[in-house]
Design a protein around this motif. Structure first.
Motif, PDB file in Angstrom:
ATOM      1  N   SER A  40       0.867  -1.323  -0.109  1.00  0.00           N
ATOM      2  CA  SER A  40       0.015  -0.001   0.119  1.00  0.00           C
ATOM      3  C   SER A  40       0.793   1.319  -0.015  1.00  0.00           C
ATOM      4  CB  SER A  40      -0.765   0.079   1.062  1.00  0.00           C
ATOM      5  OG  SER A  40      -1.910   0.951   1.199  1.00  0.00           O
ATOM      6  N   PRO A  41       1.449   1.857  -1.148  1.00  0.00           N
ATOM      7  CA  PRO A  41       1.863   2.818  -1.186  1.00  0.00           C
ATOM      8  C   PRO A  41       1.512   4.262  -0.704  1.00  0.00           C
ATOM      9  CG  PRO A  41       1.390   2.333  -3.459  1.00  0.00           C
ATOM     10  CD  PRO A  41       1.183   1.026  -2.554  1.00  0.00           C
ATOM     11  N   VAL A  42       0.022   4.153  -1.003  1.00  0.00           N
ATOM     12  CA  VAL A  42      -0.600   5.572  -0.632  1.00  0.00           C
ATOM     13  C   VAL A  42      -0.678   5.760   1.044  1.00  0.00           C
ATOM     14  CG1 VAL A  42      -2.884   6.612  -0.397  1.00  0.00           C
ATOM     15  CG2 VAL A  42      -1.675   5.793  -2.514  1.00  0.00           C
ATOM     16  N   VAL A  43      -0.970   4.344   1.627  1.00  0.00           N
ATOM     17  CA  VAL A  43      -1.100   4.312   3.223  1.00  0.00           C
ATOM     18  C   VAL A  43       0.292   4.823   3.719  1.00  0.00           C
ATOM     19  CG1 VAL A  43      -1.124   2.701   4.830  1.00  0.00           C
ATOM     20  CG2 VAL A  43      -2.822   2.550   3.289  1.00  0.00           C
ATOM     21  N   GLY A  44       1.173   3.897   3.036  1.00  0.00           N
ATOM     22  CA  GLY A  44       2.765   4.160   3.568  1.00  0.00           C
ATOM     23  C   GLY A  44       3.463   5.598   3.729  1.00  0.00           C
ATOM     24  N   VAL A  45       3.071   6.128   2.285  1.00  0.00           N
ATOM     25  CA  VAL A  45       3.581   7.486   2.033  1.00  0.00           C
ATOM     26  C   VAL A  45       2.808   8.595   2.956  1.00  0.00           C
ATOM     27  CG1 VAL A  45       4.180   9.242   0.640  1.00  0.00           C
ATOM     28  CG2 VAL A  45       4.646   7.100  -0.137  1.00  0.00           C
ATOM     29  N   VAL A 119      -1.869  -4.820  11.766  1.00  0.00           N
ATOM     30  CA  VAL A 119      -3.386  -4.589  11.393  1.00  0.00           C
ATOM     31  C   VAL A 119      -3.650  -3.614  12.507  1.00  0.00           C
ATOM     32  CG1 VAL A 119      -5.412  -5.976  11.755  1.00  0.00           C
ATOM     33  CG2 VAL A 119      -3.676  -6.996  10.625  1.00  0.00           C
ATOM     34  N   ALA A 120      -3.104  -3.649  13.762  1.00  0.00           N
ATOM     35  CA  ALA A 120      -3.841  -2.541  14.465  1.00  0.00           C
ATOM     36  C   ALA A 120      -3.040  -1.271  14.422  1.00  0.00           C
ATOM     37  CB  ALA A 120      -2.913  -2.832  15.959  1.00  0.00           C
ATOM     38  N   ALA A 121      -1.741  -1.073  13.725  1.00  0.00           N
ATOM     39  CA  ALA A 121      -1.053   0.072  13.258  1.00  0.00           C
ATOM     40  C   ALA A 121      -1.932   0.675  12.331  1.00  0.00           C
ATOM     41  CB  ALA A 121       0.113  -0.153  13.309  1.00  0.00           C
ATOM     42  N   VAL A 122      -2.208  -0.114  11.203  1.00  0.00           N
ATOM     43  CA  VAL A 122      -2.781   0.556  10.089  1.00  0.00           C
ATOM     44  C   VAL A 122      -4.426   1.062  10.370  1.00  0.00           C
ATOM     45  CG1 VAL A 122      -4.006  -0.088   7.796  1.00  0.00           C
ATOM     46  CG2 VAL A 122      -1.588  -1.122   8.439  1.00  0.00           C
ATOM     47  N   ALA A 123      -4.900   0.417  11.299  1.00  0.00           N
ATOM     48  CA  ALA A 123      -6.252   0.696  11.616  1.00  0.00           C
ATOM     49  C   ALA A 123      -6.306   1.955  12.395  1.00  0.00           C
ATOM     50  CB  ALA A 123      -7.156  -0.481  12.303  1.00  0.00           C
ATOM     51  N   ILE A 144      -9.817   5.021  18.371  1.00  0.00           N
ATOM     52  CA  ILE A 144      -9.808   3.855  18.699  1.00  0.00           C
ATOM     53  C   ILE A 144     -11.044   2.965  18.207  1.00  0.00           C
ATOM     54  CG2 ILE A 144      -9.444   1.930  20.553  1.00  0.00           C
ATOM     55  CD1 ILE A 144      -6.974   3.640  19.855  1.00  0.00           C
ATOM     56  N   TRP A 145     -12.183   3.466  18.568  1.00  0.00           N
ATOM     57  CA  TRP A 145     -13.211   3.070  18.006  1.00  0.00           C
ATOM     58  C   TRP A 145     -13.309   2.830  16.609  1.00  0.00           C
ATOM     59  CZ3 TRP A 145     -15.809  -0.312  21.120  1.00  0.00           C
ATOM     60  CH2 TRP A 145     -15.918   0.060  22.282  1.00  0.00           C
ATOM     61  N   ILE A 146     -13.173   3.738  15.826  1.00  0.00           N
ATOM     62  CA  ILE A 146     -13.144   3.797  14.344  1.00  0.00           C
ATOM     63  C   ILE A 146     -12.022   2.650  14.112  1.00  0.00           C
ATOM     64  CG2 ILE A 146     -12.154   4.970  12.243  1.00  0.00           C
ATOM     65  CD1 ILE A 146     -13.223   7.574  13.499  1.00  0.00           C
ATOM     66  N   ALA A 147     -10.999   2.363  14.595  1.00  0.00           N
ATOM     67  CA  ALA A 147     -10.027   1.226  14.276  1.00  0.00           C
ATOM     68  C   ALA A 147     -10.583   0.111  14.474  1.00  0.00           C
ATOM     69  CB  ALA A 147      -8.675   1.466  15.057  1.00  0.00           C
ATOM     70  N   VAL A 307      -8.001   7.089  -0.465  1.00  0.00           N
ATOM     71  CA  VAL A 307      -7.014   6.838   0.925  1.00  0.00           C
ATOM     72  C   VAL A 307      -7.859   5.869   1.891  1.00  0.00           C
ATOM     73  CG1 VAL A 307      -5.775   7.624   3.194  1.00  0.00           C
ATOM     74  CG2 VAL A 307      -5.570   8.769   1.021  1.00  0.00           C
ATOM     75  N   MET A 308      -8.854   6.033   2.234  1.00  0.00           N
ATOM     76  CA  MET A 308      -9.726   5.205   2.965  1.00  0.00           C
ATOM     77  C   MET A 308      -9.963   3.723   2.280  1.00  0.00           C
ATOM     78  SD  MET A 308      -9.796   6.443   5.973  1.00  0.00           S
ATOM     79  CE  MET A 308     -10.582   4.992   6.519  1.00  0.00           C
ATOM     80  N   VAL A 309     -10.254   3.617   0.973  1.00  0.00           N
ATOM     81  CA  VAL A 309     -10.247   2.490   0.184  1.00  0.00           C
ATOM     82  C   VAL A 309      -8.809   1.782   0.340  1.00  0.00           C
ATOM     83  CG1 VAL A 309     -10.451   1.454  -1.677  1.00  0.00           C
ATOM     84  CG2 VAL A 309     -12.023   3.201  -1.204  1.00  0.00           C
ATOM     85  N   SER A 310      -7.803   2.424   0.229  1.00  0.00           N
ATOM     86  CA  SER A 310      -6.455   1.794   0.494  1.00  0.00           C
ATOM     87  C   SER A 310      -6.079   1.175   1.997  1.00  0.00           C
ATOM     88  CB  SER A 310      -5.288   3.030   0.148  1.00  0.00           C
ATOM     89  OG  SER A 310      -5.619   3.702  -1.087  1.00  0.00           O
ATOM     90  N   PHE A 311      -6.572   2.299   2.964  1.00  0.00           N
ATOM     91  CA  PHE A 311      -6.349   1.511   4.309  1.00  0.00           C
ATOM     92  C   PHE A 311      -7.400   0.275   4.302  1.00  0.00           C
ATOM     93  CE2 PHE A 311      -4.608   5.648   5.568  1.00  0.00           C
ATOM     94  CZ  PHE A 311      -3.784   5.334   6.506  1.00  0.00           C
ATOM     95  N   LEU A 312      -8.324   0.434   3.941  1.00  0.00           N
ATOM     96  CA  LEU A 312      -9.168  -0.896   4.234  1.00  0.00           C
ATOM     97  C   LEU A 312      -8.809  -1.958   3.446  1.00  0.00           C
ATOM     98  CD1 LEU A 312     -11.921  -1.907   5.650  1.00  0.00           C
ATOM     99  CD2 LEU A 312     -13.116  -1.200   3.728  1.00  0.00           C
TER     100      LEU A 312
END
Length: 479
Positions: A40-45, A119-123, A144-147, A307-312
């Motif tokens: 996930s380059p977008v999430v990473g950058v 997984v926790a970090a990305v969420a 935290i609840w969103i994650a 970006v949210m699609v990328s995170f999910l």
């Protein structure tokens, strides 16, 4: 789907002593998409851009090329291994066949906890972006609840089966790649305010060799972007012609994922309204500043939607990799609760209980943040370091096996260059891990400054303790 290919895949597994129950329905492009969305380059950058520019200024971009080359060496070693051993779970079955049970068990233990924390970090990292998308301010507990909700959604999607996983991964890949190209292209064409020369401008970080420490510190951000290719191998038993397809999809993950990350980083640097404020930290969120200045509120929200699609999709791929690792572990009876974790669902052909566990543990990790925000930050700091450590355990395993006479026999082979590439990959990996965990914030509390070292030691020593007390390597099922 070619029945002959499926028969050859089954025969290769049977020769390795396994009979797969997975559904081989993941195409080459879907397998690649899984690795791409995991990287996930977008999430990473977007997640580490501020950290990188504060650590080393604009020249930090060159790390994307250097780290990419180092990880490409690791990718080549992995490709050679998975070509001979195309087994679900990746790091565990590879290490098992290259060295033995105890080394494989420790490799898998480190990698599993690294995946859980990732997984926790990305969420947790995706929560503020959702907050910005919907225009509602949340406090720490709200994030935290969103994650937690994001992890639950990922778990539900993963439980639906390999086909849905593959389709969502491919959709995520298209959204992320198109988003990276469109956003990066727009910034370079219509919002460029800085000269290309800033990529060599070290600002206040010093000149020549004096800049080197800052350059090393900023490289940690690029390291965060360059794993995920191993995820292609985690679903080997769900991919036709895995021996040939997966080494190729791994390499493409590095090529396309790394290229997209570098392009997005370049566009952000050249469109950044005030470089000095970003370096000093006065502009705490230079990504938002840049996108808002270039696109306005509406354009920015459209980018955040991508970006949210990328995170999910990143979460989905991470959890899929973690569940296959846990399943592979349990299939050999090598972990607590193996008899409950080694089953596939009848309809979706996915490891249901393993998926539930790979959802629950990250939820618990993220939930600690309700009460101890610094504690969850310290735990999550292990994510990248743990994955790099697990990678090097496989690289060491391959080098050890070569020294004992192992000659790779898969369809992808490095030939005479194998030993040299393997040795260079190990050298890179050891220096990368040392650079990643090096304490650089002496003014911060010990659990921040030494967070990666501390959490890595906790995981390693707890694994050793488990290994010596329960002796799971002696309980391995050999079918």
């Amino acid at each position: 789907m070619d029945q002959k290919t499926l028969d050859q895949d089954s025969a290769q597994l049977e020769a390795l002593g396994l009979k797969s129950e997975f559904e081989r329905s993941m195409s080459f492009w879907e397998n690649f998409s899984l690795g791409f969305t995991y990287l996930s380059p977008v999430v990473g950058v977007y997640s580490v851009f501020a950290l990188a520019i504060q650590a080393g200024g604009p020249p930090m971009i060159w790390n994307y090329l250097l780290v990419g080359f180092g990880q490409f060496l690791v990718c080549l070693v992995f490709g050679e291994i998975v070509s001979q051993y195309p087994i679900s779970g990746g790091i565990y079955p590879w290490s098992l066949r290259l060295v033995g049970e105890r080394w494989a068990w420790m490799s898998a233990w480190v990698y599993a906890w690294a995946l859980f924390t990732t997984v926790a970090a990305v969420a947790v990292g995706g929560a503020p972006f959702l907050s910005q998308l919907i225009g509602i301010e949340f406090g720490n507990s709200g994030f935290i609840w969103i994650a937690i909700v994001m992890i639950l959604i990922s778990t539900i999607l993963n439980l639906s089966g390999t086909r849905l996983l593959a389709q969502v991964a491919f959709f995520g890949f298209l959204c992320e790649l198109i988003g990276a190209v469109v956003v990066g292209g727009y910034l370079l064409l219509f919002a460029k305010v800085n000269s290309i020369s800033i990529l060599w401008n070290t600002f206040s970080f010093g000149e020549g060799v004096n800049y080197f420490p800052a350059f090393l510190a900023s490289s940690v951000a690029a390291m965060f972007c360059y794993y995920g290719f191993e995820g292609c191998g985690d679903v080997a038993e769900e991919t036709p012609n895995a021996s040939s397809a997966i080494p190729k999809s791994m390499r493409m993950t590095i090529y396309i994922g790394g290229g997209a990350a570098t392009f997005v980083c370049l566009a952000l640097l050249l469109a950044l309204p005030n470089v000095e404020k970003a370096i000093s930290g006065e502009d705490a969120d230079p990504v938002t500043t840049t996108l808002m200045a270039a696109m306005g509120q509406t354009g920015y929200r459209m980018v955040i939607a991508v970006v949210m699609v990328s995170f999910l999709s990143c979460l989905l791929s991470l959890q899929a990799a973690a569940s296959r690792l846990l399943f592979s572990f349990a299939r050999d009876g090598m972990i607590f609760g193996s008899k409950h974790l080694n089953h596939l669902s009848k309809s979706g052909k996915v490891p249901v209980n393993a998926l539930i566990v790979t959802g629950l543990i990250p939820i618990v990790i993220a939930s600690i943040g309700h009460w101890l925000q610094d504690a969850v930050t310290t735990i999550i700091s292990f994510a990248s370091a743990g994955i790099y450590v697990a990678f090097q355990m496989v690289v060491i395993a391959a080098l050890y096996a070569r020294s004992k006479g192992w000659k790779p026999s898969g369809s992808f082979r490095l030939g005479k260059l194998g030993f040299l590439i393997n040795a260079l990959a190990l050298f890179y990996g050891i220096t990368a891990v040392a650079n990643m965990v090096w304490p650089r914030t002496p003014d911060e509390p010990w659990y921040i400054n030494y967070g990666m070292i501390f959490t890595s030691l906790v995981v390693v020593f707890s694994g050793i303790l488990y290994l010596f007390i329960t002796k799971p390597h002696l309980q391995r099922k050999t079918s």
